[in-house]
Design a protein around this motif. Structure first.
Motif, short mmCIF file in Angstrom:
data_model
loop_
_atom_site.label_atom_id
_atom_site.label_comp_id
_atom_site.label_asym_id
_atom_site.label_seq_id
_atom_site.Cartn_x
_atom_site.Cartn_y
_atom_site.Cartn_z
N ARG A 46 52.37 -26.83 -18.14
CA ARG A 46 53.08 -25.55 -18.22
C ARG A 46 52.65 -24.82 -19.48
O ARG A 46 52.57 -25.38 -20.57
N ASN A 47 52.39 -23.52 -19.32
CA ASN A 47 51.99 -22.67 -20.43
C ASN A 47 50.72 -23.17 -21.12
O ASN A 47 50.60 -23.10 -22.34
N ASP A 102 53.00 -21.44 -14.81
CA ASP A 102 52.59 -20.44 -15.82
C ASP A 102 51.32 -20.83 -16.56
O ASP A 102 51.22 -20.64 -17.78
N ASN A 103 50.34 -21.36 -15.86
CA ASN A 103 49.05 -21.68 -16.47
C ASN A 103 48.03 -20.60 -16.10
O ASN A 103 48.26 -19.78 -15.22
N GLU A 104 46.88 -20.66 -16.77
CA GLU A 104 45.85 -19.65 -16.51
C GLU A 104 44.90 -20.06 -15.39
O GLU A 104 44.50 -19.25 -14.58
N GLY A 149 54.08 -19.17 -10.86
CA GLY A 149 53.71 -18.31 -11.97
C GLY A 149 52.27 -18.49 -12.38
O GLY A 149 51.56 -19.37 -11.90
N SER A 150 51.82 -17.66 -13.26
CA SER A 150 50.45 -17.74 -13.76
C SER A 150 50.33 -16.88 -15.00
O SER A 150 51.19 -16.05 -15.30
N ARG A 151 49.22 -17.11 -15.72
CA ARG A 151 48.93 -16.32 -16.91
C ARG A 151 47.46 -15.95 -16.90
O ARG A 151 46.64 -16.60 -16.25
N ASN A 171 44.17 -16.17 -14.05
CA ASN A 171 44.83 -16.75 -12.87
C ASN A 171 43.83 -17.16 -11.78
O ASN A 171 43.51 -16.39 -10.88
#
Length: 613
Positions: free
Chosen positions: A211-212, A235-237, A257-259, A262
């Motif tokens: 995560r993150n 929330d990872n890239e 989620g994503s950052r 993506n």
């Protein structure tokens, strides 16, 4: 449903997060070299080796054994360090230095390699560790759950993350990484080229969570046993799941989620058991070839709903045994996702989103494959509804779906409708072949007439061309009558009529006379067969039988062609008013016409659908 999923995640993490709090970690570290760290383990007399608030860093003078060359060369014998006691570490960090040039390639310092851990390994709140060519007999728990920003800064901002490469892992594997301050920490997690055997003691036996962080990578692993492998991404890239063989393990992919940019690279994996997907949003950059999914794809939300409806809460809280969970998944894949209405809706949503994803990438091949899976699920649901509440409408809906699957793959393969149409046409043509029809002027007498012709030729002094002309006598008489009438009446008429009518007469008799001339040239009998010299009968027999078989083959071909044309005419519902056949085939022709109308409609709709796509 999300609450149930969250509860399950908390239950299944169990030992991975027990004892963790959000309190600030101590930064008063004790420093060890890698050699000193393993020396401390060897000298410990405790049944469990425990260590907190420490840093293990590379010493160039003593830790040459803990260097790794990226070209894969081995400078140490396998398992040159054996650890016989359980390991429990908290806030202990293994500082791995980035790759640097070496005479034989790139060299990484501070790598835990060729270590045989005979007992369970638990590493909590660790920023960085890299394992290569290690053996874990009772599994490993690696967690960084929160509050890593401060120690990461104070330790000189090392490369954050955990890498487990080319190792042997047995038991429950928990690798979790939750980074705070992602804008400053580009953490990476890798689980690559390992042989992993989950023990199937719980719902998640191989748990890979990030995560993150920047990147999660699971590639080239061989998963043995019958456990459950979970890839949980929040929330990872970027993330990649490439070239893994999951064998008889269930696989879960949870992506929320994503950052950043993506990306998801989910390719070339092998599955023998179910694949569970919970992808919140499909980005166009995601690469998920569908041909790797030869097993059922299940919706994680749908399975959670099924569990909530069929499993007691106390069982969920205590953790479902691995074998029982595997059995529940099997029941869900076979019947549960069609009998449970809400689970069925979740399954449709998951497959529909995947179908839309492929269409957005103009990948019609994978989009059609997913659509077929979706319609198969729908057909199974219709079957269930019919058996629950029998009615004509329910039965017709179920059967029409089965029909569409068989004959056009639910409209995704128009060619299947054509292939089936050809089979229908040939089948009915075979029936028509054995019954008389108006399109075949000779009908069933065609072959008998051929026998009669040859027997007449064998028992007369006349040549074969004379017998042929006798057979065509009526047609020739009609032509001669026309010529006589023309010569009589044409004298008192304009020359135009004679000039155009005579070529018509010659054309009408030209075919018969030409064939008669050809027969005269090849006539080899010259008299009756009974009067032929015995020495010549053998050769002439061969010639006669060959000629007869050629003529017979031609007759059969014409009869088959007539039957085929009749079948095509009936199938296409072209028709010419009256059905040109009698008896039972007359009613079969009506049935064939209905089938043809239906199949041509399916073909048209399927073709239009594919053109629009």
């Amino acid at each position: 449903m999300r609450k149930l999923q969250l509860l399950l995640s908390l239950v299944l993490l169990h030992t991975a997060v027990i004892g963790q709090t959000s309190e600030e970690l101590s930064t008063d570290f004790t420093y060890y070299s890698y050699t000193e760290f393993f020396k401390a383990i060897a000298q410990s007399t405790d049944s469990v080796f425990r260590l907190e608030n420490a840093v293990v860093q590379f010493n160039e003078k003593t830790d040459q054994r803990f260097q790794s060359e990226e070209n894969g060369s081995n400078t140490n014998p396998p398992d040159s360090i054996i650890v016989n006691v359980p390991i429990e570490l908290r806030n202990v960090h293994f500082l791995t230095k980035g790759s640097k040039p070496n005479s034989s390639g790139l060299l990484t310092s501070g790598v835990l390699k060729y270590i045989h851990f005979k007992k369970n390994v638990s590493i909590r709140q660790c920023i960085m560790a890299q394992f290569e060519y290690c053996s874990f007999e009772e599994g490993i728990t690696f967690t960084t759950w929160s509050e890593i920003e401060k120690p990461w800064i104070e330790l000189g901002k090392p490369d954050a993350g955990v890498n487990v490469l080319k190792s042997k892992l047995i038991g429950s594997i928990y690798l979790t990484y939750y980074a705070v301050g992602i804008d400053r920490i580009g953490a990476r997690m890798s689980l690559n080229a390992n042989t992993i055997r989950g023990v199937a003691t719980g719902n998640r036996d191989v748990y890979f969570f990030g995560r993150n962080i920047f990147n999660m990578n699971m590639a080239g692993n061989n998963f043995l046993g019958t456990a459950t492998v979970t890839f949980n991404d929040i929330d990872n890239e970027s993330r990649s799941i490439v070239g893994n063989n999951f064998n008889d393990n269930n696989f879960q992919l949870n992506l929320t989620g994503s950052r950043g940019f993506n990306s998801l690279y989910f390719v070339e994996n092998t599955f023998n058991k179910n694949v569970e997907l919970d992808i919140e949003n499909y980005h166009p950059s995601y690469s998920i070839p569908f041909d790797q999914f030869t097993v059922p794809i299940l919706s994680r939300d749908g399975l959670d709903n099924f569990l909530g409806s069929n499993v007691k809460w106390e069982d969920l809280w205590e953790g479902i045994p691995g074998r029982l969970m595997d059995s529940i998944r099997t029941v869900y894949a076979e019947t549960g996702r069609t009998t449970n209405k809400l689970s069925y809706k979740h399954e449709l949503t998951m497959l529909g989103m995947l179908n839309t994803h492929y269409k957005s990438k103009y990948d019609n091949e994978d989009a059609n494959a997913v659509y077929i899976r979706l319609k198969d699920l729908e057909t199974a649901r219709f079957k269930y509804l019919y058996h629950e509440s029998p009615s004509f409408d329910a039965f017709f809906t179920w059967k029409i779906n089965q029909f569409l699957k068989l004959f056009s793959a639910y409209g995704t393969e128009p060619a299947k409708a054509i292939v089936f149409s050809v089979y229908v046409i040939l089948t009915f043509a075979l029936v028509y072949l054995f019954f008389p029809n108006h399109w075949d002027s000779h009908g069933k007498h065609r072959i008998m007439d051929r026998y009669r012709f040859f027997l007449k030729y064998l028992n007369r002094d006349s040549g074969i061309h004379e017998v042929y002309l006798e057979e065509q006598k009526q047609d020739l008489l009609n032509a001669e009558d026309f010529k006589t009438y023309l010569l009589e009446q044409g004298k008192t008429a304009p020359k135009f009529f004679m000039a155009t009518a005579m070529p018509l007469y010659k054309w009408s008799v030209s075919g018969t006379k030409t064939f008669s001339w050809f027969l005269e040239k090849i006539d080899f009998l010259k008299g009756k067969w009974s009067e032929t010299e015995p020495s010549k009968q053998g050769g002439k027999s061969v010639l006669l039988i060959t000629a007869f078989l050629i003529a017979l083959t031609y007759d059969i071909f014409i009869k088959m062609l007539n039957a085929l044309m009749l079948s095509i005419n009936t199938f296409t519902t072209l028709g010419f008013g009256e059905i040109p056949i009698k008896g039972l085939p007359r009613y079969l022709a009506i049935i064939q016409g209905f089938i043809g109308w239906f199949m041509l409609t399916i073909f048209s709709v399927s073709l239009i659908s594919q053109l629009l796509n």
